[in-house]
Design an enzyme around this catalytic site. Structure first.
Site, mmCIF file in Angstrom:
data_model
loop_
_atom_site.group_PDB
_atom_site.id
_atom_site.type_symbol
_atom_site.label_atom_id
_atom_site.label_comp_id
_atom_site.label_asym_id
_atom_site.label_seq_id
_atom_site.Cartn_x
_atom_site.Cartn_y
_atom_site.Cartn_z
ATOM 1 N N SER A 8 28.941 -0.180 43.367
ATOM 2 C CA SER A 8 29.497 1.174 43.268
ATOM 3 C C SER A 8 30.265 1.316 41.955
ATOM 4 O O SER A 8 31.242 0.606 41.702
ATOM 5 C CB SER A 8 30.435 1.441 44.449
ATOM 6 O OG SER A 8 31.265 2.541 44.144
ATOM 7 N N HIS A 33 25.208 2.697 42.767
ATOM 8 C CA HIS A 33 25.760 3.682 43.707
ATOM 9 C C HIS A 33 26.780 4.564 42.988
ATOM 10 O O HIS A 33 27.728 4.071 42.380
ATOM 11 C CB HIS A 33 26.402 2.914 44.864
ATOM 12 C CG HIS A 33 26.905 3.754 45.987
ATOM 13 N ND1 HIS A 33 26.084 4.270 46.969
ATOM 14 C CD2 HIS A 33 28.155 4.157 46.312
ATOM 15 C CE1 HIS A 33 26.803 4.939 47.849
ATOM 16 N NE2 HIS A 33 28.073 4.897 47.461
ATOM 17 N N ASP A 35 29.407 7.539 43.452
ATOM 18 C CA ASP A 35 30.211 8.249 44.447
ATOM 19 C C ASP A 35 30.687 9.583 43.894
ATOM 20 O O ASP A 35 31.477 9.625 42.953
ATOM 21 C CB ASP A 35 31.428 7.396 44.837
ATOM 22 C CG ASP A 35 31.038 6.220 45.711
ATOM 23 O OD1 ASP A 35 30.400 6.458 46.753
ATOM 24 O OD2 ASP A 35 31.360 5.072 45.345
ATOM 25 N N MET A 37 32.777 12.876 44.599
ATOM 26 C CA MET A 37 33.827 13.421 45.479
ATOM 27 C C MET A 37 34.348 14.735 44.894
ATOM 28 O O MET A 37 34.515 14.851 43.675
ATOM 29 C CB MET A 37 34.979 12.416 45.590
ATOM 30 C CG MET A 37 34.543 11.028 46.028
ATOM 31 S SD MET A 37 35.943 9.943 46.271
ATOM 32 C CE MET A 37 35.086 8.380 46.547
ATOM 33 N N HIS A 66 25.832 9.366 46.238
ATOM 34 C CA HIS A 66 26.486 9.560 47.535
ATOM 35 C C HIS A 66 27.381 10.789 47.419
ATOM 36 O O HIS A 66 28.442 10.735 46.816
ATOM 37 C CB HIS A 66 27.299 8.287 47.864
ATOM 38 C CG HIS A 66 28.101 8.372 49.118
ATOM 39 N ND1 HIS A 66 29.082 7.437 49.433
ATOM 40 C CD2 HIS A 66 28.089 9.260 50.153
ATOM 41 C CE1 HIS A 66 29.625 7.754 50.591
ATOM 42 N NE2 HIS A 66 29.058 8.852 51.041
ATOM 43 N N MET A 68 29.981 13.147 48.599
ATOM 44 C CA MET A 68 31.092 13.372 49.540
ATOM 45 C C MET A 68 31.678 14.730 49.186
ATOM 46 O O MET A 68 32.753 14.838 48.591
ATOM 47 C CB MET A 68 32.125 12.247 49.404
ATOM 48 C CG MET A 68 31.649 10.949 50.046
ATOM 49 S SD MET A 68 32.540 9.514 49.456
ATOM 50 C CE MET A 68 31.626 9.171 47.962
ATOM 51 N N MET A 137 29.266 4.695 56.888
ATOM 52 C CA MET A 137 30.534 4.394 56.211
ATOM 53 C C MET A 137 31.293 3.340 57.015
ATOM 54 O O MET A 137 31.463 3.470 58.227
ATOM 55 C CB MET A 137 31.409 5.652 56.098
ATOM 56 C CG MET A 137 30.970 6.708 55.117
ATOM 57 S SD MET A 137 30.814 6.212 53.384
ATOM 58 C CE MET A 137 32.394 5.511 52.990
ATOM 59 N N ASP A 175 28.547 1.123 53.567
ATOM 60 C CA ASP A 175 29.355 1.442 52.387
ATOM 61 C C ASP A 175 30.842 1.360 52.705
ATOM 62 O O ASP A 175 31.346 2.122 53.527
ATOM 63 C CB ASP A 175 28.988 2.868 51.926
ATOM 64 C CG ASP A 175 29.658 3.269 50.622
ATOM 65 O OD1 ASP A 175 30.300 2.417 49.992
ATOM 66 O OD2 ASP A 175 29.521 4.448 50.240
#
Ligand SMILES: O=C(CO)[C@@H](O)[C@H](O)COP(=O)(O)O
Ligand SMILES: [Fe+2]
Length: 222
Positions: A8, A33, A35, A37, A66, A68, A137, A175
């Site tokens: 990540s 990965h 992330d 957000m 990913h 979020m 998660m 994750d």
């Protein structure tokens, strides 16, 4: 499916992103990965499409986004255009989850559905047939470097049972809080892609960290 390790980037040194990523990929990490957000679905802000765009064509690794974010449907096209290969979104964030997964597929990417530690696995039932992977998660989303939640093992058993009775066989990605102490057991429990942030980039040598994590998986490969 062959086991895949997904470092990540959230835990990487942004001053030296290339120096962090290259040794991890050379050591056998197949997936990167990313992330995303939005400061709304989770209380943190991170990266936009400029990150996969900067990596696309520079590495053979799978770019795994990913999301979020609330309203994930608003971001699919931009991330797909930026070079994402996999895009996951949260079952808690999507009013029209079925439509979002179709949108991801239509954009040429593999759709994944992500689920928080506090959401019953049964909430995935209607989506199992429509995704290529499930992102389970094992920490509450929003931050790297958190402690692995042990109840994840029970949830993995429930998820495997749900997948078994469905017509589709999405692979399971876990994750949060993954390291040498738990990656082997996670593999044995059916995980085929593990995200690892601090356990890859939190130490001095990402390449060595990837080798150690993959060696643990190998050890548990019966
Ligand atoms: O999605 C998230 C957190 O919300 C993860 O991808 C973390 O970034 C993983 O980091 P570590 O727990 O491995 O440090
Ligand atoms: Fe993540």
């Amino acid at each position: 499916m062959k086991f895949k390790l997904a470092p990540s980037l959230l835990a990487a040194d942004f001053w030296n992103l290339e120096k962090a990523i290259l040794p991890a990929v050379e050591a056998g990490a197949d997936v990167l990965h990313i992330d995303v957000m939005d400061g709304h679905f989770v209380p943190n802000l991170t990266m936009g499409p400029i990150v996969p765009k900067a990596l696309a064509g520079k590495t053979d690794a799978i770019l795994d986004v990913h999301l979020m974010v609330t309203n994930p449907e608003n971001f699919i096209t931009d991330f797909a255009k930026a070079g994402a290969h996999w895009i996951s979104f949260h079952v808690e964030a999507a009013t029209h989850a079925h439509r979002v997964s179709q949108q991801i597929r239509d954009a040429g990417c593999k759709p994944g559905i992500a689920i928080n530690p506090g959401t019953p696995i049964a909430h995935l039932e209607a989506m199992i047939d429509h995704v290529d992977f499930v992102l389970l998660m094992s920490v509450n989303p929003g931050f790297g470097g958190q402690k692995f939640i042990e109840a994840t093992y029970q949830r993995l058993a429930q998820l495997n049972a749900l997948i078994e009775k469905s017509d589709n066989t999405p692979f399971i990605q876990v994750d949060g809080g993954v390291g040498v102490a738990n990656i082997g057991r996670l593999y044995q429990a059916g995980v085929r892609c593990a995200v690892a942030g601090s356990s890859v980039f939190g130490k001095g040598d990402p390449g060595q960290a990837v080798r150690e994590l993959l060696a643990e998986v190998e050890k548990h490969d019966a």
